[in-house]
Design an enzyme around this catalytic site. Structure first.
Site, PDB file in Angstrom:
ATOM      1  N   GLU A   1      10.511  28.482  46.014  1.00 49.38           N
ATOM      2  CA  GLU A   1      10.131  28.328  44.602  1.00 49.38           C
ATOM      3  C   GLU A   1       9.604  29.642  44.014  1.00 49.38           C
ATOM      4  O   GLU A   1       8.974  30.410  44.750  1.00 49.38           O
ATOM      5  CB  GLU A   1       9.087  27.207  44.440  1.00 49.38           C
ATOM      6  CG  GLU A   1       7.757  27.488  45.111  1.00 49.38           C
ATOM      7  CD  GLU A   1       6.796  26.315  45.015  1.00 49.38           C
ATOM      8  OE1 GLU A   1       7.137  25.212  45.453  1.00 49.38           O
ATOM      9  OE2 GLU A   1       5.692  26.538  44.490  1.00 49.38           O
TER      10      GLU A   1
ATOM     11  N   HIS B   1       6.526  22.487  40.475  1.00 53.63           N
ATOM     12  CA  HIS B   1       5.193  22.655  41.100  1.00 53.63           C
ATOM     13  C   HIS B   1       4.083  22.570  40.034  1.00 53.63           C
ATOM     14  O   HIS B   1       3.351  23.531  39.835  1.00 53.63           O
ATOM     15  CB  HIS B   1       5.122  23.986  41.868  1.00 53.63           C
ATOM     16  CG  HIS B   1       3.946  24.055  42.800  1.00 53.63           C
ATOM     17  ND1 HIS B   1       3.906  24.875  43.907  1.00 53.63           N
ATOM     18  CD2 HIS B   1       2.760  23.395  42.802  1.00 53.63           C
ATOM     19  CE1 HIS B   1       2.745  24.729  44.528  1.00 53.63           C
ATOM     20  NE2 HIS B   1       2.024  23.826  43.862  1.00 53.63           N
TER      21      HIS B   1
ATOM     22  N   ARG C   1       3.303  20.727  50.232  1.00 54.33           N
ATOM     23  CA  ARG C   1       3.949  22.030  50.318  1.00 54.33           C
ATOM     24  C   ARG C   1       5.334  21.838  50.907  1.00 54.33           C
ATOM     25  O   ARG C   1       5.539  20.977  51.778  1.00 54.33           O
ATOM     26  CB  ARG C   1       3.170  22.969  51.253  1.00 54.33           C
ATOM     27  CG  ARG C   1       1.924  23.552  50.670  1.00 54.33           C
ATOM     28  CD  ARG C   1       2.234  24.636  49.631  1.00 54.33           C
ATOM     29  NE  ARG C   1       1.017  25.280  49.187  1.00 54.33           N
ATOM     30  CZ  ARG C   1       0.273  24.870  48.154  1.00 54.33           C
ATOM     31  NH1 ARG C   1       0.619  23.813  47.463  1.00 54.33           N
ATOM     32  NH2 ARG C   1      -0.820  25.522  47.818  1.00 54.33           N
TER      33      ARG C   1
HETATM   34  C1  8YV Z   1      -1.291  25.560  42.355  1.00 60.00           C
HETATM   35  C2  8YV Z   1      -1.468  24.153  44.304  1.00 60.00           C
HETATM   36  O1  8YV Z   1      -2.324  26.313  42.815  1.00 60.00           O
HETATM   37  O2  8YV Z   1      -3.594  23.195  44.517  1.00 60.00           O
HETATM   38  C3  8YV Z   1      -2.651  23.718  45.071  1.00 60.00           C
HETATM   39  O3  8YV Z   1      -2.645  23.917  46.291  1.00 60.00           O
HETATM   40  O4  8YV Z   1      -0.474  24.487  44.844  1.00 60.00           O
HETATM   41  C4  8YV Z   1      -1.466  24.144  42.825  1.00 60.00           C
HETATM   42  O5  8YV Z   1      -2.546  23.538  42.254  1.00 60.00           O
HETATM   43  C5  8YV Z   1      -1.211  25.619  40.894  1.00 60.00           C
HETATM   44  O6  8YV Z   1       0.057  25.224  40.566  1.00 60.00           O
HETATM   45  C6  8YV Z   1      -1.481  26.972  40.316  1.00 60.00           C
HETATM   46  O7  8YV Z   1      -0.455  27.836  40.576  1.00 60.00           O
END
Ligand code: 8YV
Length: 315
Positions: free
Chosen positions: A263, A281, A234
């Site tokens: 983002e 992402h 993150r």
């Molecule tokens: C997003 C993610 O959820 O697993 C995570 O924590 O950030 C990603 O897998 C995915 O891009 C769907 O928006």
């Protein structure tokens, strides 16, 4: 029996939407022109939230849904869900661990290779005629045999390290404590020390208030002008302002980033830099993994509404 109302915070792939709509009355928050009014109008019926990792569910949203029972996250990271607000009301939270681990690790390693070997610029070199006009492409840095640091040896960090072993890299890691599965790697408790000994630093730890800006100005400085930072976790794990300054000044060699503070709207300073590889992402973004994530979201919701044990609970 009427289908339970669920609030869908952001879009899911069509194949998931079809399945969800067969079981639930899906209320699409992201399509509402006036989101406040939409939540207010449906507040008394909504029993579940289906969200995505980066979108989460805020304390404000949770507080406005008196009948909310469960928040199901399509993603492994649940840092954007206000867990305290959920715990206070006995609201369950689920995520989608494991199914995405290998794809996220793959993308992290791919970003290291692409960036280190200058593959984006190399493609431009071919397509814009530079190869014909100017000749050989400038030399880049090797990957194999060099030093890698993995910040956070959880499931994803471990899979990154496993792949890096295939490149005969000298691997070290930082975590809250030495890990039994860290065999064959050097444990370095201090992230600054880890950065100092690394050519490539992978950020793979789950984000929380405690890890905010763990990749600090000092960590970035320790990685140095020859170092590369790779973030597949993150944005909050990195001091983004310090990162931008270091990339601009050359205090940090380069970065490969899949996640950003604002983002999908990046700080425009990122777009001017030629020592950063930016990705939208999408580390978990394969058809296979996203299908498995969607299935797990639905399995958690179904278990909840059937009064059964949740497959992958967080809270
Ligand atoms: C997003 C993610 O959820 O697993 C995570 O924590 O950030 C990603 O897998 C995915 O891009 C769907 O928006």
């Amino acid at each position: 029996m009427a289908k339970p109302d669920i609030l869908l915070v952001g879009p899911y792939p069509e194949w998931d939407l079809v399945e969800l709509e067969a079981q639930y009355n899906v209320l699409k928050l992201y399509e509402a022109e006036d989101r406040d009014a939409f939540v207010r109008d449906h507040a008394q019926g909504i029993r579940a939230i289906a969200t995505r990792g980066e979108l989460g569910a805020s304390a404000d949203l949770i507080g406005r849904l008196p009948k909310l029972e469960v928040v199901s996250v399509y993603g492994v990271g649940y840092d954007a869900v206000d867990l305290d607000a959920c715990r206070a009301r006995g609201i369950r939270v689920t995520n989608t661990p494991d199914v995405l681990t290998n794809d996220v690790a793959d993308l992290g390693v791919a970003m290291m290779l692409v960036q280190s070997r200058g593959m984006i610029g190399a493609e431009t070199w071919v397509k814009d005629g530079s190869w014909v006009e100017k000749g050989l492409y400038p030399l880049k840095r090797r990957v194999w045999g060099r030093k890698a640091g993995v910040l956070g040896l959880g499931r994803i960090g471990f899979e990154v390290a496993k792949r890096l072993k295939g490149f005969d890299m000298d691997i070290a890691y930082s975590d809250v404590a030495e890990k039994p599965h860290g065999e064959g790697m050097t444990f370095v408790a201090d992230p600054v020390e880890l950065a100092r000994r690394s050519d490539f630093l992978f950020v793979t730890l789950a984000a929380s208030a405690a890890t905010r800006h763990i990749v600090s100005k000092d960590v970035i400085a320790a990685l140095g002008p020859e170092g590369m930072l790779i973030n597949i976790s993150r944005a909050s794990n990195i001091d983004e302002e310090a990162l931008l300054e270091a990339l601009e000044s050359g205090a940090l060699g380069s970065a490969a980033l899949d996640v950003f503070e604002a983002e999908p709207k990046l700080d425009p300073r990122f777009l001017k830099l030629d020592n950063v590889l930016v990705q939208p992402h999408h580390a978990s973004g394969t058809i296979e993994t996203r299908k498995a994530m969607g299935r797990l979201v639905r399995d958690n919701l179904a278990a909840h509404f059937a009064g059964a044990a949740l497959p992958t609970p967080v809270v």
